[in-house]
Design a protein around this motif. Structure first.
Motif, PDB file in Angstrom:
ATOM      1  N   ALA A 194     -19.812 -43.035  71.658  1.00  0.00           N
ATOM      2  CA  ALA A 194     -20.929 -42.155  72.026  1.00  0.00           C
ATOM      3  C   ALA A 194     -20.895 -41.930  73.539  1.00  0.00           C
ATOM      4  O   ALA A 194     -21.094 -40.810  74.028  1.00  0.00           O
ATOM      5  CB  ALA A 194     -22.261 -42.760  71.614  1.00  0.00           C
TER       6      ALA A 194
ATOM      7  N   GLY B 127     -33.519 -46.580  71.552  1.00  0.00           N
ATOM      8  CA  GLY B 127     -33.765 -46.101  70.195  1.00  0.00           C
ATOM      9  C   GLY B 127     -34.511 -47.140  69.383  1.00  0.00           C
ATOM     10  O   GLY B 127     -35.217 -47.991  69.939  1.00  0.00           O
ATOM     11  N   LEU B 128     -34.332 -47.051  68.086  1.00  0.00           N
ATOM     12  CA  LEU B 128     -35.009 -48.017  67.210  1.00  0.00           C
ATOM     13  C   LEU B 128     -34.632 -49.437  67.593  1.00  0.00           C
ATOM     14  O   LEU B 128     -35.414 -50.368  67.427  1.00  0.00           O
ATOM     15  CB  LEU B 128     -34.620 -47.743  65.759  1.00  0.00           C
ATOM     16  CG  LEU B 128     -35.042 -46.372  65.238  1.00  0.00           C
ATOM     17  CD1 LEU B 128     -34.360 -46.068  63.912  1.00  0.00           C
ATOM     18  CD2 LEU B 128     -36.556 -46.307  65.090  1.00  0.00           C
ATOM     19  N   GLY B 129     -33.415 -49.601  68.098  1.00  0.00           N
ATOM     20  CA  GLY B 129     -32.944 -50.911  68.527  1.00  0.00           C
ATOM     21  C   GLY B 129     -33.856 -51.528  69.573  1.00  0.00           C
ATOM     22  O   GLY B 129     -34.092 -52.733  69.572  1.00  0.00           O
ATOM     23  N   ASN B 130     -34.386 -50.711  70.480  1.00  0.00           N
ATOM     24  CA  ASN B 130     -35.247 -51.239  71.540  1.00  0.00           C
ATOM     25  C   ASN B 130     -36.677 -51.431  71.071  1.00  0.00           C
ATOM     26  O   ASN B 130     -37.316 -52.425  71.374  1.00  0.00           O
ATOM     27  CB  ASN B 130     -35.332 -50.265  72.729  1.00  0.00           C
ATOM     28  CG  ASN B 130     -33.995 -49.928  73.294  1.00  0.00           C
ATOM     29  OD1 ASN B 130     -33.118 -49.427  72.581  1.00  0.00           O
ATOM     30  ND2 ASN B 130     -33.809 -50.209  74.557  1.00  0.00           N
TER      31      ASN B 130
ATOM     32  N   PHE C 189     -25.425 -52.553  70.034  1.00  0.00           N
ATOM     33  CA  PHE C 189     -26.163 -51.512  69.320  1.00  0.00           C
ATOM     34  C   PHE C 189     -27.119 -50.814  70.271  1.00  0.00           C
ATOM     35  O   PHE C 189     -27.215 -49.589  70.309  1.00  0.00           O
ATOM     36  CB  PHE C 189     -26.929 -52.133  68.149  1.00  0.00           C
ATOM     37  CG  PHE C 189     -27.535 -51.104  67.233  1.00  0.00           C
ATOM     38  CD1 PHE C 189     -26.749 -50.424  66.318  1.00  0.00           C
ATOM     39  CD2 PHE C 189     -28.899 -50.819  67.288  1.00  0.00           C
ATOM     40  CE1 PHE C 189     -27.301 -49.466  65.465  1.00  0.00           C
ATOM     41  CE2 PHE C 189     -29.456 -49.871  66.440  1.00  0.00           C
ATOM     42  CZ  PHE C 189     -28.658 -49.194  65.528  1.00  0.00           C
ATOM     43  N   SER C 190     -27.815 -51.606  71.081  1.00  0.00           N
ATOM     44  CA  SER C 190     -28.827 -51.037  71.954  1.00  0.00           C
ATOM     45  C   SER C 190     -28.224 -50.123  73.014  1.00  0.00           C
ATOM     46  O   SER C 190     -28.811 -49.102  73.361  1.00  0.00           O
ATOM     47  CB  SER C 190     -29.623 -52.166  72.614  1.00  0.00           C
ATOM     48  OG  SER C 190     -30.682 -51.619  73.350  1.00  0.00           O
TER      49      SER C 190
ATOM     50  N   SER D 218     -31.553 -40.783  70.055  1.00  0.00           N
ATOM     51  CA  SER D 218     -30.362 -41.547  69.673  1.00  0.00           C
ATOM     52  C   SER D 218     -29.597 -40.818  68.575  1.00  0.00           C
ATOM     53  O   SER D 218     -28.360 -40.772  68.591  1.00  0.00           O
ATOM     54  CB  SER D 218     -30.747 -42.944  69.180  1.00  0.00           C
ATOM     55  OG  SER D 218     -31.356 -43.673  70.206  1.00  0.00           O
TER      56      SER D 218
ATOM     57  N   SER E 129     -29.766 -41.865  74.297  1.00  0.00           N
ATOM     58  CA  SER E 129     -28.905 -42.407  73.253  1.00  0.00           C
ATOM     59  C   SER E 129     -29.138 -43.914  73.130  1.00  0.00           C
ATOM     60  O   SER E 129     -29.285 -44.453  72.037  1.00  0.00           O
ATOM     61  CB  SER E 129     -27.440 -42.138  73.598  1.00  0.00           C
ATOM     62  OG  SER E 129     -26.604 -42.862  72.735  1.00  0.00           O
ATOM     63  N   ALA E 130     -29.190 -44.571  74.272  1.00  0.00           N
ATOM     64  CA  ALA E 130     -29.321 -46.028  74.268  1.00  0.00           C
ATOM     65  C   ALA E 130     -30.695 -46.478  73.768  1.00  0.00           C
ATOM     66  O   ALA E 130     -30.808 -47.351  72.914  1.00  0.00           O
ATOM     67  CB  ALA E 130     -29.054 -46.566  75.672  1.00  0.00           C
TER      68      ALA E 130
ATOM     69  N   MET F 257     -18.544 -47.061  69.671  1.00  0.00           N
ATOM     70  CA  MET F 257     -18.187 -45.966  68.765  1.00  0.00           C
ATOM     71  C   MET F 257     -17.920 -44.659  69.496  1.00  0.00           C
ATOM     72  O   MET F 257     -17.837 -43.605  68.881  1.00  0.00           O
ATOM     73  CB  MET F 257     -19.258 -45.760  67.711  1.00  0.00           C
ATOM     74  CG  MET F 257     -20.656 -45.573  68.270  1.00  0.00           C
ATOM     75  SD  MET F 257     -21.703 -44.672  67.141  1.00  0.00           S
ATOM     76  CE  MET F 257     -21.211 -42.996  67.502  1.00  0.00           C
TER      77      MET F 257
ATOM     78  N   SER G 108     -27.217 -38.214  69.775  1.00  0.00           N
ATOM     79  CA  SER G 108     -25.921 -38.660  70.298  1.00  0.00           C
ATOM     80  C   SER G 108     -24.984 -39.028  69.166  1.00  0.00           C
ATOM     81  O   SER G 108     -23.765 -38.862  69.268  1.00  0.00           O
ATOM     82  CB  SER G 108     -26.099 -39.834  71.266  1.00  0.00           C
ATOM     83  OG  SER G 108     -26.476 -41.005  70.578  1.00  0.00           O
ATOM     84  N   LEU G 109     -25.540 -39.548  68.075  1.00  0.00           N
ATOM     85  CA  LEU G 109     -24.691 -39.900  66.930  1.00  0.00           C
ATOM     86  C   LEU G 109     -24.070 -38.636  66.337  1.00  0.00           C
ATOM     87  O   LEU G 109     -22.875 -38.590  66.031  1.00  0.00           O
ATOM     88  CB  LEU G 109     -25.524 -40.628  65.868  1.00  0.00           C
ATOM     89  CG  LEU G 109     -25.991 -42.040  66.253  1.00  0.00           C
ATOM     90  CD1 LEU G 109     -27.137 -42.503  65.368  1.00  0.00           C
ATOM     91  CD2 LEU G 109     -24.832 -43.025  66.167  1.00  0.00           C
TER      92      LEU G 109
HETATM   93  N1  PFF Z   1     -28.761 -47.318  70.812  1.00  0.00           N
HETATM   94  C1  PFF Z   1     -29.474 -46.924  69.631  1.00  0.00           C
HETATM   95  C2  PFF Z   1     -30.665 -47.842  69.429  1.00  0.00           C
HETATM   96  O1  PFF Z   1     -30.870 -48.780  70.199  1.00  0.00           O
HETATM   97  O2  PFF Z   1     -31.410 -47.628  68.486  1.00  0.00           O
HETATM   98  C3  PFF Z   1     -28.614 -46.868  68.409  1.00  0.00           C
HETATM   99  C4  PFF Z   1     -27.282 -46.180  68.592  1.00  0.00           C
HETATM  100  C5  PFF Z   1     -27.233 -44.866  69.024  1.00  0.00           C
HETATM  101  C6  PFF Z   1     -26.113 -46.877  68.381  1.00  0.00           C
HETATM  102  C7  PFF Z   1     -26.021 -44.244  69.249  1.00  0.00           C
HETATM  103  C8  PFF Z   1     -24.883 -46.279  68.613  1.00  0.00           C
HETATM  104  C9  PFF Z   1     -24.862 -44.954  69.056  1.00  0.00           C
HETATM  105  F1  PFF Z   1     -23.737 -44.382  69.276  1.00  0.00           F
END
Ligand code: PFF
Length: 452
Positions: free
Chosen positions: A237, A27-30, A229-230, A323, A24-25, A235, A326-327
Protein backbone atom coordinates in the motif's frame (compact mmCIF):
# COMPACT_ATOMS: atom_id res chain seq x y z
CA UNK A 1 5.57 -4.44 -18.65
CA UNK A 2 3.48 -1.46 -19.53
CA UNK A 3 4.38 1.87 -18.08
CA UNK A 4 1.97 4.62 -18.85
CA UNK A 5 2.78 7.13 -16.21
CA UNK A 6 0.55 9.78 -17.70
CA UNK A 7 -2.40 7.65 -16.65
CA UNK A 8 -1.26 7.32 -13.04
CA UNK A 9 -1.46 10.75 -11.45
CA UNK A 10 0.58 12.41 -8.68
CA UNK A 11 -0.08 13.91 -5.26
CA UNK A 12 -0.53 17.67 -5.59
CA UNK A 13 0.94 18.57 -2.22
CA UNK A 14 3.19 17.07 0.42
CA UNK A 15 0.47 17.55 3.00
CA UNK A 16 -2.03 15.75 0.76
CA UNK A 17 0.30 12.77 0.51
CA UNK A 18 0.95 12.64 4.24
CA UNK A 19 -2.77 12.83 4.99
CA UNK A 20 -3.56 10.11 2.46
CA UNK A 21 -0.87 7.79 3.80
CA UNK A 22 -2.01 8.54 7.36
CA UNK A 23 -5.57 7.86 6.23
CA UNK A 24 -4.47 4.45 5.04
CA UNK A 25 -2.71 3.74 8.31
CA UNK A 26 -5.37 5.07 10.68
CA UNK A 27 -8.24 2.62 10.44
CA UNK A 28 -10.22 0.03 12.31
CA UNK A 29 -6.88 -1.23 13.58
CA UNK A 30 -6.39 1.96 15.59
CA UNK A 31 -9.89 2.75 16.71
CA UNK A 32 -11.07 -0.71 17.62
CA UNK A 33 -8.19 -3.12 17.97
CA UNK A 34 -5.39 -1.13 19.56
CA UNK A 35 -7.22 0.01 22.70
CA UNK A 36 -8.67 -3.42 23.25
CA UNK A 37 -5.46 -5.43 22.93
CA UNK A 38 -3.60 -2.86 25.00
CA UNK A 39 -6.14 -3.16 27.78
CA UNK A 40 -5.87 -6.94 27.79
CA UNK A 41 -2.10 -7.22 27.57
CA UNK A 42 -0.57 -5.16 30.30
CA UNK A 43 -1.62 -1.59 29.46
CA UNK A 44 1.40 0.71 29.53
CA UNK A 45 3.75 -2.27 29.31
CA UNK A 46 2.14 -3.35 26.05
CA UNK A 47 2.28 0.20 24.70
CA UNK A 48 6.01 0.15 25.36
CA UNK A 49 6.50 -3.09 23.40
CA UNK A 50 4.30 -1.76 20.61
CA UNK A 51 6.42 1.40 20.36
CA UNK A 52 9.57 -0.72 20.15
CA UNK A 53 8.02 -2.76 17.31
CA UNK A 54 7.10 0.45 15.53
CA UNK A 55 10.64 1.80 15.79
CA UNK A 56 12.46 -1.43 14.92
CA UNK A 57 10.17 -2.88 12.29
CA UNK A 58 7.38 -0.50 11.28
CA UNK A 59 9.40 2.62 10.65
CA UNK A 60 12.17 0.98 8.57
CA UNK A 61 9.74 -1.03 6.45
CA UNK A 62 7.54 1.98 5.77
CA UNK A 63 10.53 3.95 4.52
CA UNK A 64 11.57 0.95 2.43
CA UNK A 65 8.12 0.81 0.83
CA UNK A 66 7.96 4.54 0.10
CA UNK A 67 11.43 4.35 -1.44
CA UNK A 68 10.59 1.43 -3.74
CA UNK A 69 7.42 3.25 -4.81
CA UNK A 70 9.01 6.56 -5.58
CA UNK A 71 11.99 5.00 -7.35
CA UNK A 72 9.81 3.01 -9.76
CA UNK A 73 6.57 5.04 -9.95
CA UNK A 74 4.78 1.71 -10.16
CA UNK A 75 2.37 -0.59 -8.34
CA UNK A 76 3.95 -3.36 -6.19
CA UNK A 77 4.09 -5.94 -9.00
CA UNK A 78 5.60 -3.51 -11.51
CA UNK A 79 7.95 -2.11 -8.87
CA UNK A 80 9.58 -5.42 -7.90
CA UNK A 81 9.72 -6.41 -11.57
CA UNK A 82 11.42 -3.19 -12.58
CA UNK A 83 14.04 -3.41 -9.84
CA UNK A 84 14.83 -7.12 -10.42
CA UNK A 85 13.32 -8.21 -13.75
CA UNK A 86 12.91 -11.90 -14.42
CA UNK A 87 13.38 -12.96 -10.79
CA UNK A 88 10.88 -14.45 -8.34
CA UNK A 89 10.85 -11.15 -6.39
CA UNK A 90 7.90 -10.04 -8.46
CA UNK A 91 5.98 -12.63 -6.41
CA UNK A 92 6.12 -10.31 -3.39
CA UNK A 93 4.27 -7.74 -5.47
CA UNK A 94 1.64 -10.27 -6.49
CA UNK A 95 1.22 -11.31 -2.88
CA UNK A 96 0.66 -7.67 -1.97
CA UNK A 97 -2.01 -7.17 -4.60
CA UNK A 98 -3.70 -10.39 -3.46
CA UNK A 99 -3.55 -9.23 0.17
CA UNK A 100 -5.17 -5.91 -0.77
CA UNK A 101 -7.89 -7.78 -2.57
CA UNK A 102 -8.56 -10.15 0.34
CA UNK A 103 -8.30 -7.58 3.13
CA UNK A 104 -10.70 -5.23 1.39
CA UNK A 105 -13.21 -8.05 0.93
CA UNK A 106 -13.78 -8.34 4.70
CA UNK A 107 -12.74 -4.80 5.64
CA UNK A 108 -15.60 -3.62 3.42
CA UNK A 109 -18.02 -5.71 5.47
CA UNK A 110 -16.88 -4.11 8.73
CA UNK A 111 -16.89 -0.76 6.94
CA UNK A 112 -20.56 -1.46 6.22
CA UNK A 113 -21.18 -2.12 9.92
CA UNK A 114 -19.64 1.27 10.75
CA UNK A 115 -21.97 3.00 8.27
CA UNK A 116 -24.97 1.20 9.72
CA UNK A 117 -23.98 2.27 13.24
CA UNK A 118 -23.45 5.82 12.04
CA UNK A 119 -26.99 5.84 10.67
CA UNK A 120 -28.31 4.20 13.86
CA UNK A 121 -26.55 6.82 15.98
CA UNK A 122 -27.95 9.65 13.86
CA UNK A 123 -31.48 8.25 14.14
CA UNK A 124 -31.07 7.72 17.91
CA UNK A 125 -31.58 3.97 17.57
CA UNK A 126 -28.56 3.32 19.78
CA UNK A 127 -29.73 5.48 22.69
CA UNK A 128 -31.87 2.80 24.27
CA UNK A 129 -29.38 0.34 25.69
CA UNK A 130 -28.90 0.38 29.44
CA UNK A 131 -26.34 -2.41 29.48
CA UNK A 132 -23.85 -4.07 27.12
CA UNK A 133 -25.94 -7.25 26.96
CA UNK A 134 -28.78 -5.36 25.27
CA UNK A 135 -26.40 -3.57 22.93
CA UNK A 136 -24.69 -6.88 22.21
CA UNK A 137 -27.98 -8.51 21.32
CA UNK A 138 -28.75 -5.66 18.94
CA UNK A 139 -25.30 -6.06 17.33
CA UNK A 140 -25.71 -9.83 17.05
CA UNK A 141 -29.03 -9.56 15.31
CA UNK A 142 -27.75 -6.79 13.03
CA UNK A 143 -24.72 -8.73 11.75
CA UNK A 144 -26.95 -11.75 11.21
CA UNK A 145 -29.43 -9.81 9.07
CA UNK A 146 -28.55 -10.64 5.46
CA UNK A 147 -30.40 -7.74 3.81
CA UNK A 148 -29.01 -5.04 6.09
CA UNK A 149 -25.45 -6.34 6.10
CA UNK A 150 -25.31 -6.58 2.30
CA UNK A 151 -26.96 -3.19 1.87
CA UNK A 152 -24.44 -1.38 4.07
CA UNK A 153 -21.53 -3.41 2.69
CA UNK A 154 -22.57 -2.31 -0.81
CA UNK A 155 -22.95 1.29 0.36
CA UNK A 156 -19.47 1.29 1.89
CA UNK A 157 -17.88 -0.25 -1.21
CA UNK A 158 -19.84 2.25 -3.32
CA UNK A 159 -18.29 5.15 -1.37
CA UNK A 160 -14.81 3.64 -1.68
CA UNK A 161 -15.28 3.21 -5.44
CA UNK A 162 -16.67 6.74 -5.83
CA UNK A 163 -13.53 8.23 -4.27
CA UNK A 164 -10.93 6.01 -5.95
CA UNK A 165 -12.50 6.45 -9.39
CA UNK A 166 -11.75 10.17 -9.21
CA UNK A 167 -8.05 9.42 -9.13
CA UNK A 168 -5.07 10.03 -6.90
CA UNK A 169 -5.31 13.79 -6.61
CA UNK A 170 -8.98 14.44 -7.42
CA UNK A 171 -10.32 11.54 -5.35
CA UNK A 172 -8.01 10.12 -2.69
CA UNK A 173 -6.02 13.25 -1.82
CA UNK A 174 -9.04 15.58 -1.75
CA UNK A 175 -11.12 13.14 0.31
CA UNK A 176 -8.33 12.63 2.86
CA UNK A 177 -7.70 16.37 3.13
CA UNK A 178 -11.25 16.75 4.38
CA UNK A 179 -11.74 13.47 6.23
CA UNK A 180 -8.51 13.29 8.25
CA UNK A 181 -8.76 16.72 9.93
CA UNK A 182 -12.44 15.91 10.65
CA UNK A 183 -11.36 12.69 12.30
CA UNK A 184 -8.81 14.46 14.48
CA UNK A 185 -11.31 17.11 15.53
CA UNK A 186 -13.87 14.47 16.50
CA UNK A 187 -11.26 12.53 18.39
CA UNK A 188 -10.28 15.59 20.43
CA UNK A 189 -13.91 16.37 21.30
CA UNK A 190 -14.54 12.76 22.32
CA UNK A 191 -11.38 12.68 24.40
CA UNK A 192 -12.38 15.79 26.33
CA UNK A 193 -15.84 14.32 26.93
CA UNK A 194 -14.42 10.99 28.11
CA UNK A 195 -11.69 12.41 30.34
CA UNK A 196 -14.05 14.81 32.13
CA UNK A 197 -16.46 12.06 33.18
CA UNK A 198 -16.57 11.16 36.87
CA UNK A 199 -14.53 8.01 37.32
CA UNK A 200 -12.43 8.50 34.21
CA UNK A 201 -9.25 7.98 36.23
CA UNK A 202 -10.01 4.29 36.78
CA UNK A 203 -10.02 3.78 33.03
CA UNK A 204 -6.75 5.64 32.64
CA UNK A 205 -5.19 3.43 35.27
CA UNK A 206 -6.40 0.26 33.58
CA UNK A 207 -5.18 1.50 30.20
CA UNK A 208 -1.81 2.93 31.07
CA UNK A 209 -0.61 1.26 34.26
CA UNK A 210 2.32 -0.84 33.06
CA UNK A 211 1.59 -4.33 34.30
CA UNK A 212 4.66 -6.28 33.19
CA UNK A 213 3.27 -9.52 34.59
CA UNK A 214 0.65 -9.56 31.82
CA UNK A 215 3.27 -9.10 29.12
CA UNK A 216 3.45 -12.63 27.71
CA UNK A 217 5.26 -13.86 24.59
CA UNK A 218 1.86 -13.87 22.94
CA UNK A 219 1.53 -10.16 23.72
CA UNK A 220 4.78 -9.43 21.93
CA UNK A 221 3.53 -11.28 18.85
CA UNK A 222 0.31 -9.31 19.00
CA UNK A 223 2.23 -6.05 19.22
CA UNK A 224 4.26 -6.88 16.12
CA UNK A 225 1.24 -7.99 14.09
CA UNK A 226 -0.62 -4.90 15.18
CA UNK A 227 2.30 -2.68 14.12
CA UNK A 228 2.13 -4.13 10.61
CA UNK A 229 -1.60 -3.99 10.19
CA UNK A 230 -1.90 -0.55 11.72
CA UNK A 231 0.81 1.00 9.56
CA UNK A 232 -0.61 -0.68 6.40
CA UNK A 233 2.67 -2.48 5.78
CA UNK A 234 3.57 -5.69 3.99
CA UNK A 235 1.25 -5.49 1.01
CA UNK A 236 2.60 -2.59 -0.99
CA UNK A 237 0.00 0.00 0.00
CA UNK A 238 2.86 2.35 0.88
CA UNK A 239 4.73 1.35 -2.30
CA UNK A 240 1.66 2.38 -4.26
CA UNK A 241 1.18 5.66 -2.36
CA UNK A 242 4.93 6.35 -2.65
CA UNK A 243 4.71 5.81 -6.40
CA UNK A 244 2.61 8.97 -6.78
CA UNK A 245 5.28 11.14 -5.16
CA UNK A 246 7.17 13.73 -7.13
CA UNK A 247 10.95 13.15 -7.04
CA UNK A 248 11.80 16.06 -4.76
CA UNK A 249 9.77 14.74 -1.82
CA UNK A 250 11.57 14.15 1.45
CA UNK A 251 10.81 10.51 2.23
CA UNK A 252 12.34 10.27 5.68
CA UNK A 253 10.34 13.06 7.26
CA UNK A 254 7.15 11.86 5.54
CA UNK A 255 7.72 8.42 7.08
CA UNK A 256 8.21 9.93 10.52
CA UNK A 257 5.03 12.00 10.24
CA UNK A 258 2.87 9.07 9.12
CA UNK A 259 4.21 6.73 11.80
CA UNK A 260 3.82 9.39 14.49
CA UNK A 261 0.32 10.26 13.39
CA UNK A 262 -0.84 6.66 13.31
CA UNK A 263 0.65 5.89 16.72
CA UNK A 264 -0.75 9.03 18.27
CA UNK A 265 -4.27 8.32 17.01
CA UNK A 266 -4.09 4.76 18.39
CA UNK A 267 -2.87 6.00 21.80
CA UNK A 268 -5.47 8.76 21.98
CA UNK A 269 -8.26 6.35 21.06
CA UNK A 270 -7.45 4.47 24.24
CA UNK A 271 -7.91 7.74 26.14
CA UNK A 272 -11.44 7.92 24.77
CA UNK A 273 -12.53 4.35 25.21
CA UNK A 274 -11.21 3.29 28.62
CA UNK A 275 -12.15 6.36 30.65
CA UNK A 276 -15.66 6.19 29.14
CA UNK A 277 -16.10 2.46 29.70
CA UNK A 278 -14.87 2.63 33.31
CA UNK A 279 -16.74 5.81 34.18
CA UNK A 280 -19.96 4.05 33.19
CA UNK A 281 -19.02 1.13 35.41
CA UNK A 282 -18.69 -1.32 32.53
CA UNK A 283 -16.12 -3.96 31.75
CA UNK A 284 -13.73 -3.58 28.80
CA UNK A 285 -14.64 -6.93 27.24
CA UNK A 286 -12.67 -8.09 24.23
CA UNK A 287 -13.10 -8.67 20.54
CA UNK A 288 -15.20 -6.82 18.03
CA UNK A 289 -17.77 -6.48 20.78
CA UNK A 290 -15.97 -3.61 22.48
CA UNK A 291 -16.83 -1.04 19.84
CA UNK A 292 -20.18 -2.31 18.66
CA UNK A 293 -21.63 -3.92 21.79
CA UNK A 294 -20.16 -2.07 24.74
CA UNK A 295 -19.78 1.48 23.50
CA UNK A 296 -23.46 2.06 22.63
CA UNK A 297 -24.31 1.21 26.24
CA UNK A 298 -21.51 3.52 27.43
CA UNK A 299 -22.90 6.37 25.35
CA UNK A 300 -26.47 5.80 26.52
CA UNK A 301 -25.35 6.19 30.10
CA UNK A 302 -23.34 9.40 29.83
CA UNK A 303 -24.34 13.05 29.62
CA UNK A 304 -24.42 14.19 25.97
CA UNK A 305 -23.91 10.54 25.10
CA UNK A 306 -26.08 10.72 21.99
CA UNK A 307 -23.80 13.37 20.51
CA UNK A 308 -20.69 11.41 21.49
CA UNK A 309 -22.20 8.34 19.87
CA UNK A 310 -22.81 10.18 16.58
CA UNK A 311 -19.27 11.61 16.58
CA UNK A 312 -17.71 8.26 17.44
CA UNK A 313 -19.43 6.27 14.72
CA UNK A 314 -18.76 8.94 12.09
CA UNK A 315 -15.11 8.84 13.17
CA UNK A 316 -15.08 5.05 12.89
CA UNK A 317 -16.62 5.14 9.41
CA UNK A 318 -14.10 7.77 8.25
CA UNK A 319 -11.18 5.75 9.61
CA UNK A 320 -12.43 2.66 7.78
CA UNK A 321 -13.10 4.52 4.54
CA UNK A 322 -9.69 6.18 4.19
CA UNK A 323 -8.05 2.77 4.74
CA UNK A 324 -10.37 0.98 2.31
CA UNK A 325 -9.45 3.56 -0.34
CA UNK A 326 -5.80 2.56 -0.09
CA UNK A 327 -6.62 -1.14 -0.27
CA UNK A 328 -8.58 -0.65 -3.49
CA UNK A 329 -5.92 1.65 -4.92
CA UNK A 330 -3.25 -1.07 -4.66
CA UNK A 331 -5.37 -3.44 -6.76
CA UNK A 332 -6.42 -0.71 -9.19
CA UNK A 333 -2.84 0.53 -9.69
CA UNK A 334 -1.83 -2.98 -10.70
CA UNK A 335 -4.45 -3.14 -13.44
CA UNK A 336 -3.68 0.39 -14.65
CA UNK A 337 0.12 -0.05 -14.78
CA UNK A 338 0.48 -3.68 -15.75
CA UNK A 339 -2.60 -4.31 -17.83
CA UNK A 340 -3.04 -0.86 -19.33
CA UNK A 341 -6.62 -0.54 -18.09
CA UNK A 342 -8.32 2.83 -17.76
CA UNK A 343 -8.82 3.87 -14.13
CA UNK A 344 -12.58 3.81 -14.50
CA UNK A 345 -12.64 0.26 -15.77
CA UNK A 346 -10.15 -0.91 -13.15
CA UNK A 347 -12.01 0.69 -10.23
CA UNK A 348 -15.47 -0.44 -11.25
CA UNK A 349 -14.47 -3.99 -12.17
CA UNK A 350 -12.25 -4.65 -9.19
CA UNK A 351 -14.54 -2.80 -6.76
CA UNK A 352 -17.44 -5.01 -7.81
CA UNK A 353 -15.41 -8.23 -7.79
CA UNK A 354 -14.07 -7.46 -4.30
CA UNK A 355 -17.58 -6.66 -3.11
CA UNK A 356 -18.78 -10.02 -4.46
CA UNK A 357 -15.92 -11.93 -2.83
CA UNK A 358 -16.77 -10.14 0.42
CA UNK A 359 -20.38 -11.35 0.45
CA UNK A 360 -19.62 -14.70 2.12
CA UNK A 361 -17.63 -12.76 4.77
CA UNK A 362 -20.65 -10.55 5.31
CA UNK A 363 -22.88 -13.57 5.73
CA UNK A 364 -20.47 -15.31 8.12
CA UNK A 365 -22.41 -14.20 11.19
CA UNK A 366 -25.86 -15.03 9.81
CA UNK A 367 -26.78 -17.21 6.87
CA UNK A 368 -23.33 -18.83 6.70
CA UNK A 369 -22.66 -18.92 10.45
CA UNK A 370 -22.77 -22.71 10.41
CA UNK A 371 -20.21 -22.97 7.61
CA UNK A 372 -16.96 -23.39 9.51
CA UNK A 373 -14.30 -25.35 7.66
CA UNK A 374 -11.35 -25.97 10.00
CA UNK A 375 -13.29 -24.41 12.84
CA UNK A 376 -13.40 -20.86 11.48
CA UNK A 377 -16.02 -19.00 9.51
CA UNK A 378 -15.29 -17.52 6.06
CA UNK A 379 -14.67 -14.01 7.44
CA UNK A 380 -12.09 -15.26 9.95
CA UNK A 381 -10.34 -17.41 7.36
CA UNK A 382 -9.81 -14.52 4.96
CA UNK A 383 -8.71 -12.24 7.80
CA UNK A 384 -6.34 -14.91 9.08
CA UNK A 385 -4.72 -15.66 5.69
CA UNK A 386 -4.22 -12.00 4.80
CA UNK A 387 -3.37 -10.48 8.18
CA UNK A 388 -1.41 -13.27 9.81
CA UNK A 389 0.39 -14.67 6.77
CA UNK A 390 0.47 -12.41 3.71
CA UNK A 391 1.28 -9.17 5.55
CA UNK A 392 4.14 -10.43 7.74
CA UNK A 393 5.69 -12.46 4.89
CA UNK A 394 5.32 -9.47 2.56
CA UNK A 395 6.87 -7.12 5.11
CA UNK A 396 9.77 -9.41 5.87
CA UNK A 397 10.51 -10.01 2.19
CA UNK A 398 10.33 -6.27 1.48
CA UNK A 399 12.95 -5.67 4.17
CA UNK A 400 15.14 -8.47 2.78
CA UNK A 401 14.71 -7.12 -0.73
CA UNK A 402 15.70 -3.58 0.16
CA UNK A 403 18.39 -4.64 2.61
CA UNK A 404 20.09 -7.31 0.52
CA UNK A 405 18.81 -7.61 -3.04
CA UNK A 406 18.19 -4.12 -4.35
CA UNK A 407 20.58 -2.99 -1.62
CA UNK A 408 20.55 -0.22 0.95
CA UNK A 409 23.10 1.70 -1.09
CA UNK A 410 20.74 2.07 -4.06
CA UNK A 411 17.84 2.77 -1.75
CA UNK A 412 19.90 5.37 0.08
CA UNK A 413 20.64 7.10 -3.23
CA UNK A 414 16.94 7.21 -4.00
CA UNK A 415 16.15 8.60 -0.56
CA UNK A 416 18.75 11.33 -1.05
CA UNK A 417 17.73 12.18 -4.59
CA UNK A 418 17.69 15.96 -4.57
CA UNK A 419 19.26 17.70 -1.71
CA UNK A 420 17.78 16.00 1.38
CA UNK A 421 20.32 14.52 3.77
CA UNK A 422 19.30 11.24 5.30
CA UNK A 423 20.35 11.78 8.89
CA UNK A 424 19.40 8.43 10.37
CA UNK A 425 20.75 6.39 7.44
CA UNK A 426 23.04 4.23 9.57
CA UNK A 427 20.20 3.26 11.90
CA UNK A 428 17.84 2.53 9.01
CA UNK A 429 20.33 0.43 7.09
CA UNK A 430 21.06 -1.64 10.14
CA UNK A 431 17.45 -2.30 11.12
CA UNK A 432 16.24 -2.93 7.59
CA UNK A 433 19.01 -5.47 6.92
CA UNK A 434 19.20 -7.27 10.23
CA UNK A 435 16.59 -6.42 12.82
CA UNK A 436 13.37 -6.19 10.80
CA UNK A 437 13.68 -9.43 8.81
CA UNK A 438 14.86 -11.43 11.83
CA UNK A 439 12.20 -9.98 14.14
CA UNK A 440 9.40 -10.74 11.69
CA UNK A 441 10.77 -14.22 11.01
CA UNK A 442 10.86 -15.01 14.74
CA UNK A 443 7.36 -13.72 15.28
CA UNK A 444 6.09 -15.56 12.26
CA UNK A 445 7.68 -18.88 13.12
CA UNK A 446 6.50 -18.71 16.72
CA UNK A 447 3.04 -17.96 15.46
CA UNK A 448 2.74 -20.93 13.17
CA UNK A 449 4.56 -23.52 15.28
CA UNK A 450 1.91 -23.90 18.01
CA UNK A 451 -0.82 -24.47 15.42
CA UNK A 452 1.11 -26.93 13.26
N1 PFF B 1 -4.02 0.26 8.56
C1 PFF B 1 -5.40 -0.14 8.51
C2 PFF B 1 -5.97 -0.17 9.91
O1 PFF B 1 -5.25 0.08 10.88
O2 PFF B 1 -7.15 -0.45 10.05
C3 PFF B 1 -5.62 -1.43 7.80
C4 PFF B 1 -4.87 -1.58 6.49
C5 PFF B 1 -5.08 -0.67 5.47
C6 PFF B 1 -3.95 -2.60 6.33
C7 PFF B 1 -4.36 -0.76 4.29
C8 PFF B 1 -3.21 -2.70 5.16
C9 PFF B 1 -3.43 -1.76 4.15
F1 PFF B 1 -2.76 -1.85 3.06
Amino acid sequence: MIQQNHKRGLWATRMGFILAASGSAVGLGNVWKFPYITGQNGGGAFVLVYLICIALVGLPIMLAEFTIGRKTSLNPVGAFYELRPGTPWVGIGFMGVLAGFLILSFYGVVGGWTLAYMVNALTHSLDQFTNPAEAGKFFGSFIGNTGEVIFYHAAFMGLTIAIVIKGVHGGIEKACEILMPTLVLMLIILMIRALTLDGAMEGLKFYLYPDFSKLSGEAILLAMGQAFFSLSLGMGAMITYGSYLPPQENLTSATLYVVLFDTLIALLMGLVIFPAVFAMGLEPTGGPGLVFSVLPAVFTGMPLGWAASILFFILLAIAALTSAISLLEVVVAYFIDQKGWERKKAVLTMGLVIFAIGIPSGLSFGLLAGFKPLGMNFFDHIDNIATNYLLPIGGMMTAVFVGWIWGTEEAHKEIERHETTFRWAAYWEFVVRYIAPVAVAIVFITKIIPSS
